[in-house]
Design a protein around this motif. Structure first.
Motif, PDB file in Angstrom:
ATOM      1  N   ALA A 287       0.857  -1.192   0.000  1.00 57.54           N
ATOM      2  CA  ALA A 287       0.000   0.000   0.000  1.00 57.54           C
ATOM      3  C   ALA A 287       0.888   1.235   0.000  1.00 57.54           C
ATOM      4  O   ALA A 287       1.834   1.329   0.786  1.00 57.54           O
ATOM      5  CB  ALA A 287      -0.901   0.003   1.225  1.00 57.54           C
TER       6      ALA A 287
ATOM      7  N   THR B  40      -4.909  -1.300   6.093  1.00 60.18           N
ATOM      8  CA  THR B  40      -5.306  -1.875   4.800  1.00 60.18           C
ATOM      9  C   THR B  40      -4.637  -3.224   4.578  1.00 60.18           C
ATOM     10  O   THR B  40      -5.294  -4.209   4.221  1.00 60.18           O
ATOM     11  CB  THR B  40      -4.935  -0.899   3.664  1.00 60.18           C
TER      12      THR B  40
ATOM     13  N   ALA C  47      -3.554   4.394  -0.937  1.00 62.78           N
ATOM     14  CA  ALA C  47      -4.227   4.708   0.329  1.00 62.78           C
ATOM     15  C   ALA C  47      -4.399   6.225   0.443  1.00 62.78           C
ATOM     16  O   ALA C  47      -3.478   6.992   0.130  1.00 62.78           O
ATOM     17  CB  ALA C  47      -3.412   4.178   1.510  1.00 62.78           C
TER      18      ALA C  47
ATOM     19  N   SER D 280      -7.756   2.247  -1.182  1.00 63.21           N
ATOM     20  CA  SER D 280      -8.254   2.130   0.182  1.00 63.21           C
ATOM     21  C   SER D 280      -8.406   3.541   0.746  1.00 63.21           C
ATOM     22  O   SER D 280      -7.428   4.278   0.862  1.00 63.21           O
ATOM     23  CB  SER D 280      -7.257   1.328   1.025  1.00 63.21           C
TER      24      SER D 280
ATOM     25  N   ASN E 198      -9.579   5.985   3.806  1.00 66.52           N
ATOM     26  CA  ASN E 198      -9.857   6.075   5.239  1.00 66.52           C
ATOM     27  C   ASN E 198     -10.951   7.138   5.434  1.00 66.52           C
ATOM     28  O   ASN E 198     -10.681   8.335   5.373  1.00 66.52           O
ATOM     29  CB  ASN E 198      -8.549   6.457   5.927  1.00 66.52           C
TER      30      ASN E 198
ATOM     31  N   PRO F  60     -11.680  -0.334   4.016  1.00 66.62           N
ATOM     32  CA  PRO F  60     -11.702  -1.699   4.558  1.00 66.62           C
ATOM     33  C   PRO F  60     -12.215  -1.748   5.995  1.00 66.62           C
ATOM     34  O   PRO F  60     -12.764  -2.763   6.415  1.00 66.62           O
ATOM     35  CB  PRO F  60     -10.247  -2.158   4.462  1.00 66.62           C
TER      36      PRO F  60
ATOM     37  N   ALA G  21     -12.385  -5.710   3.266  1.00 69.84           N
ATOM     38  CA  ALA G  21     -11.362  -5.663   2.216  1.00 69.84           C
ATOM     39  C   ALA G  21     -11.683  -6.616   1.077  1.00 69.84           C
ATOM     40  O   ALA G  21     -10.836  -6.862   0.210  1.00 69.84           O
ATOM     41  CB  ALA G  21     -10.000  -5.996   2.818  1.00 69.84           C
TER      42      ALA G  21
END
Lengths: 333, 333
Positions: free
Chosen positions: B143, B155, B246, B289, B291, B318, B323
């Motif tokens: 990531a 992640t 990410a 991913s 947040n 996730p 995930a």
């Protein structure tokens, strides 16, 4: 800071090539060396006066600098006899060897007894900060290479020398042991702990006059799998205003990585510039330094001309033809 | 390797947030913890049984893990009383604190007297090699973030957990102290010496079965001036087959660098992929991913949908939604 001037210790050097550090000091900071000291069987001669410790001391030498690679990874007794005598006579000792002076109990004891310093320039002597990325005053130039060991240090030293010759404000900022021994100070970047790499480069290149140039010694390559992280820390800690691309046209694979080809100069330009502009949006690539040592003069000229036409940037071999055109480009910024 | 299972020491933790390490162990490797040990005034509770040292020992605990941040950068006498008692009872102690267990003479002496180990996971315990860049068998996923501290570890842990739940071969490979304490081993990459960073990542992710996935914990960001070199060493040492981007959509500047904006996901994708393909030409970005902890559910869904439409890649939080879609993308490679 390592006290200057130096006496350059060549020991029992195998050949001229192994005296690369001493040669670098003589080429770039001759005022830092009063002479050379050679043992029986020494295969190197950098063309300075052969001096005894006594004669060097009388000539003002402050530090005995180990100017050669040692054999077999040990500091021999023959070397130690000289080093201990030098400490007893009031010399500091400086070394970029992998095996540290400070790991040798007898040298440590002799230095302590005489109040002298052992300078192992391969290890950091400073607790560097974490980089803060704040814009600094003054100008900075960094050479970035298509590979490692391609002439980046030479390029920066040559540009710095030409700038100072023209009366411009300029400082070479070493990031490796040879450069540190040449100038007497710097940051041994490959030995700095990961979190502090960029901060060490910020520490090395602080605020300066607006018309002052720092020439930061490059390390590794963004495209070298072993060392690329060091290179990116140099770019982001250095905040370069100017990049010089460094290249060696006959190399067939990345140094030490036989299964990796070299990137093109175009790829190097675009990648380095993209990453440099994260910290300095005004950064530009100003020229190309080509190491043509493996080409004859005609082939070298053709290589430089071809690259210059292709890339549209001043392209020189500073060893063959001087760094003047690179300095012209920097001065024009 | 830190011997498991653990007893998690919460000490006199100020609040729940300061017990992040213990919480991580409980969330991701609950089988590694037999219980928690709290002192008077402890403001954290991670919901495990409160055990005495004796009860934990009887339950098979091998190591007392410091699961909290300490206050004021010292290991207090109240903590030491417990730690020394634990050593006397045959526990190892593991810690990711900045102040090292091995700098405390009384702890060192108690460990020695009892033949126990102090595991300071913040410092490397291995002499890592220089990276050789040779292609390794097995698959690797990394990531990379638009910024630091953005959910990369979470992640990778979530993807690893989902893969293992599906019976796929998968290992989480920690590169920071929290991850190392969660799993019991790893590389504290930010404390590795510059020249060995990429080699440490190669060491961490060796040859494996062709259908095995390593999920390498990311560090820093290519666009974070302080730590970008660590990130590039992870990319080049890790040889990722797959990258996950990410992102944290509400962040207004790079963490700790108020004068730096975040890169776009497009810029991150292109830059990370370009650099990853130096070591693995087959590398692909497989998903994103996000947040969304600072967004309500509706805004989070909209954010994920918008990014997915824009980037054309599976985009999930996730933590909120699992995930699964990232694992689908990896399994399809």
């Amino acid at each position: 800071m390592i006290p200057t001037p130096y006496l350059l210790f060549l020991g029992d050097a195998q050949d001229q090539l192994s005296a690369k550090v001493a040669q670098g000091i003589k080429d770039w900071r001759p005022e830092n060396a009063v002479g050379q000291l050679r043992l029986a069987g020494c295969g190197a001669d950098i063309g300075l006066n052969d001096l005894t410790l006594e004669a060097a001391k009388a000539a003002g030498a402050q530090t005995l600098v180990i100017g050669v690679a040692n054999r077999g990874g040990v500091i021999s007794q023959a070397w130690k006899d000289v080093l201990i005598q030098a400490l007893n006579m009031g010399f500091d000792i400086a070394s970029g060897l992998h095996n540290l002076l400070s790991d040798e109990a007898d040298l440590v004891e002799a230095a302590r007894a005489n109040g002298r310093q052992l300078h192992d320039v391969r290890i950091p002597s400073v607790a560097y900060p974490i980089a803060d990325g704040v814009k600094r005053s003054g100008k900075r130039c960094l050479a970035v290479g298509t590979d490692c060991s391609i002439g980046k240090m030479y390029t920066s030293l040559a540009v710095d020398a030409e700038m100072r010759k023209r009366g411009l404000k300029s400082t070479f900022r070493p990031t490796g042991q040879t450069g540190i021994l040449i100038t007497g100070s710097g940051v041994p970047l490959d030995a700095v702990v990961a979190d502090f790499m960029a901060g060490a480069v910020e520490y090395l290149t602080p605020d300066n006059d607006d018309d002052h140039w720092d020439h930061i010694e490059g390390q590794g390559s963004l495209f070298h799998a072993s060392y690329s992280g060091v290179t990116l820390a140099l770019i982001h800690g250095g905040q370069p205003d100017a990049l010089i691309l460094a290249h060696e046209p006959t190399r067939t694979h990345m140094r030490g990585l036989p299964h990796y080809g070299l990137p093109s100069l175009e790829t190097l330009r675009d990648t380095a510039l993209l990453l440099a502009r994260v910290v300095n949006p005004a950064c530009e690539v100003v020229g190309i330094s080509v190491n043509t040592q493996h080409l004859n003069e005609a082939d070298a000229i053709k290589c430089l001309t071809d690259i210059e036409a292709r890339m549209g940037l001043p392209t020189v071999d500073p060893f063959r033809h001087g760094a003047g055109r690179l300095v012209d480009a920097l001065a024009a910024m």
